[in-house]
Design a protein around this motif. Structure first.
Motif, PDB file in Angstrom:
ATOM      1  N   SER A  14       3.007  -2.101 -13.189  1.00 48.38           N
ATOM      2  CA  SER A  14       3.922  -1.158 -13.855  1.00 48.38           C
ATOM      3  C   SER A  14       5.054  -0.706 -12.940  1.00 48.38           C
ATOM      4  N   TYR A 147      -8.343   5.078   2.683  1.00 47.43           N
ATOM      5  CA  TYR A 147      -7.488   3.956   2.294  1.00 47.43           C
ATOM      6  C   TYR A 147      -7.723   2.762   3.228  1.00 47.43           C
ATOM      7  N   THR A 181       8.081   2.328  -2.116  1.00 47.95           N
ATOM      8  CA  THR A 181       7.622   2.249  -3.505  1.00 47.95           C
ATOM      9  C   THR A 181       7.154   3.641  -3.941  1.00 47.95           C
TER      10      THR A 181
HETATM   11  N1  NAP Z   1       3.988   0.710  -0.572  1.00 49.15           N
HETATM   12  C1  NAP Z   1       3.438   0.435   0.616  1.00 49.15           C
HETATM   13  O1  NAP Z   1       3.895   0.911   1.667  1.00 49.15           O
HETATM   14  C2  NAP Z   1       2.251  -0.485   0.694  1.00 49.15           C
HETATM   15  C3  NAP Z   1       1.902  -1.009   1.947  1.00 49.15           C
HETATM   16  C4  NAP Z   1       0.788  -1.837   2.056  1.00 49.15           C
HETATM   17  C5  NAP Z   1       0.063  -2.157   0.921  1.00 49.15           C
HETATM   18  N2  NAP Z   1       0.414  -1.651  -0.289  1.00 49.15           N
HETATM   19  C6  NAP Z   1      -0.399  -1.988  -1.451  1.00 49.15           C
HETATM   20  O2  NAP Z   1       0.409  -2.567  -2.443  1.00 49.15           O
HETATM   21  C7  NAP Z   1      -0.188  -2.366  -3.729  1.00 49.15           C
HETATM   22  C8  NAP Z   1       0.868  -1.884  -4.703  1.00 49.15           C
HETATM   23  O3  NAP Z   1       1.312  -0.608  -4.261  1.00 49.15           O
HETATM   24  P1  NAP Z   1       2.787  -0.051  -4.474  1.00 49.15           P
HETATM   25  O4  NAP Z   1       3.261   0.403  -3.168  1.00 49.15           O
HETATM   26  O5  NAP Z   1       3.599  -1.003  -5.271  1.00 49.15           O
HETATM   27  O6  NAP Z   1       2.459   1.271  -5.310  1.00 49.15           O
HETATM   28  P2  NAP Z   1       2.761   1.744  -6.796  1.00 49.15           P
HETATM   29  O7  NAP Z   1       4.186   1.550  -7.134  1.00 49.15           O
HETATM   30  O8  NAP Z   1       2.172   3.104  -6.871  1.00 49.15           O
HETATM   31  O9  NAP Z   1       1.915   0.727  -7.685  1.00 49.15           O
HETATM   32  C9  NAP Z   1       0.540   0.845  -7.838  1.00 49.15           C
HETATM   33  C10 NAP Z   1       0.143   0.122  -9.089  1.00 49.15           C
HETATM   34  O10 NAP Z   1      -1.296   0.169  -9.204  1.00 49.15           O
HETATM   35  C11 NAP Z   1      -1.598   0.574 -10.521  1.00 49.15           C
HETATM   36  N3  NAP Z   1      -2.912   1.186 -10.624  1.00 49.15           N
HETATM   37  C12 NAP Z   1      -3.376   2.320 -10.053  1.00 49.15           C
HETATM   38  N4  NAP Z   1      -4.647   2.547 -10.446  1.00 49.15           N
HETATM   39  C13 NAP Z   1      -4.987   1.532 -11.269  1.00 49.15           C
HETATM   40  C14 NAP Z   1      -6.145   1.183 -11.993  1.00 49.15           C
HETATM   41  N5  NAP Z   1      -7.249   1.956 -11.982  1.00 49.15           N
HETATM   42  N6  NAP Z   1      -6.147   0.040 -12.731  1.00 49.15           N
HETATM   43  C15 NAP Z   1      -5.042  -0.738 -12.775  1.00 49.15           C
HETATM   44  N7  NAP Z   1      -3.903  -0.459 -12.150  1.00 49.15           N
HETATM   45  C16 NAP Z   1      -3.878   0.673 -11.398  1.00 49.15           C
HETATM   46  C17 NAP Z   1      -0.484   1.520 -10.928  1.00 49.15           C
HETATM   47  O11 NAP Z   1      -0.473   1.616 -12.336  1.00 49.15           O
HETATM   48  P3  NAP Z   1      -0.130   2.981 -13.137  1.00 49.15           P
HETATM   49  O12 NAP Z   1       1.363   3.085 -13.132  1.00 49.15           O
HETATM   50  O13 NAP Z   1      -0.710   2.746 -14.477  1.00 49.15           O
HETATM   51  O14 NAP Z   1      -0.797   4.108 -12.391  1.00 49.15           O
HETATM   52  C18 NAP Z   1       0.711   0.760 -10.360  1.00 49.15           C
HETATM   53  O15 NAP Z   1       1.098  -0.262 -11.246  1.00 49.15           O
HETATM   54  C19 NAP Z   1      -1.339  -1.391  -3.499  1.00 49.15           C
HETATM   55  O16 NAP Z   1      -2.557  -2.070  -3.460  1.00 49.15           O
HETATM   56  C20 NAP Z   1      -1.034  -0.794  -2.134  1.00 49.15           C
HETATM   57  O17 NAP Z   1      -2.193  -0.341  -1.462  1.00 49.15           O
HETATM   58  C21 NAP Z   1       1.491  -0.820  -0.439  1.00 49.15           C
END
Ligand code: NAP
Length: 277
Positions: A14, A147, A181
């Motif tokens: 999303s 985390y 993000t």
């Molecule tokens: N941003 C960073 O700095 C970073 C760094 C390293 C790793 N990551 C990893 O990258 C991935 C994506 O993160 P992002 O930074 O893009 O964050 P984000 O924009 O908050 O995206 C998170 C996504 O996960 C979904 N989600 C949360 N709970 C869920 C559930 N129970 N079932 C299905 N979907 C769910 C959210 O959907 P809803 O909108 O419906 O809540 C959203 O689509 C994560 O695994 C995060 O740990 C991020």
């Protein structure tokens, strides 16, 4: 009707990294099943590209995973790439880390990814599973240890899966440093709501550290790497004939991996010094 394109299923599409990967792969001609949880997100993402099909998928809900599986199988016989991307960040000092929140951290980041992979196995023979891990998997970052632990557990479980599986499924772990993000605002808000309600004495003890933590989280909105850095790495991992088992994204991810190889006393000293705690 079933299509003959390379097919990708991505959870948590999303916003943020998942959404950006979905758009990029769709533009490159992949059929993308984009996991979302709300009707408005389904309509929005499907409107972006005809190759994207939104699929309701809450990774913590077995009924939702089951329904998503039957929805996808009606449209394809094979998933070429499963991207376990859905994730949340729980932040708290360990002293007052609520066990319910700790479980929720693992439910989304770790158990959810495994549950989705197990359910979709019949479509995954010869395919690739890409897990959106984090530099937190190798890092020992205070206040987000839940985390870190969830991402480390994710990598350990899936590495064993790779070694054990008889279906020639490759597993790739992507370990980004901080990326711009919405996850950081969401996490800071969740942590703030929680700390406002905890025991006053504990809160006062950690107040200074928590303010630094909140500032660090919010700083990622400007100082974090651009999302395309992760998207490019995912595309590379999908297209490589022999993909690596793990890709770091950003210097801090490589640094975290390097620090993790030091004796724990030394890495603890470095971390304390860097965070000024
Ligand atoms: N941003 C960073 O700095 C970073 C760094 C390293 C790793 N990551 C990893 O990258 C991935 C994506 O993160 P992002 O930074 O893009 O964050 P984000 O924009 O908050 O995206 C998170 C996504 O996960 C979904 N989600 C949360 N709970 C869920 C559930 N129970 N079932 C299905 N979907 C769910 C959210 O959907 P809803 O909108 O419906 O809540 C959203 O689509 C994560 O695994 C995060 O740990 C991020």
């Amino acid at each position: 009707m079933k299509e003959n394109k390379k097919t990708v299923l991505i959870t948590g599409a999303s916003t943020g990294i998942g959404r950006a990967i979905a758009i990029r792969l769709a533009k490159e001609g992949y059929k993308v099943f984009a996991g979302i949880r709300k009707k408005v997100d389904k309509e929005e993402i499907e409107g972006l590209d005809k190759n994207i099909q939104g699929v309701y998928l809450d990774v913590t809900n077995s009924g939702s995973i089951e329904k998503a599986f039957w929805y996808v199988i009606k449209n394809t016989d094979k998933i070429d790439v499963l991207i376990n991307n859905a994730g949340i960040v729980e932040a708290s000092p360990v002293e007052c880390l609520d066990i319910k929140r700790l479980k929720e951290q693992f439910e989304v980041n770790t158990f959810g990814a495994l549950a989705v992979a197990q359910k979709f196995l019949p479509l995954l023979a010869g395919s690739r599973i890409i897990n959106m891990s984090s530099d937190a998997s190798t890092g020992l970052f205070p206040y987000i240890s839940a985390y870190c632990a969830s991402k480390r557990a994710l990598d350990i479980l899936f590495n064993s899966f790779y070694l054990e599986n008889k279906d020639n499924i490759k597993v790739i772990s992507i370990k980004p440093a901080s990326i711009k993000t919405p996850i950081w605002n969401k996490s800071a808000k969740r942590a703030r709501d929680y700390f406002d309600g905890i025991n006053e004495a504990v809160r006062q003890k950690y107040e200074k550290d928590l303010l630094i933590l909140e500032k660090n989280a919010l700083d990622n909105n400007t100082k974090g790497l651009e999302v395309y850095t992760v998207v490019d790495t995912v595309v590379k991992a999908i297209k490589a004939k022999n993909p690596k088992a793990s890709y770091n994204v950003g210097f801090d991810a490589t640094l975290a991996q390097w620090v993790s190889k030091l004796p724990i006393e030394l890495s603890n000293r470095l971390i304390k010094g860097r965070l000024k705690i």
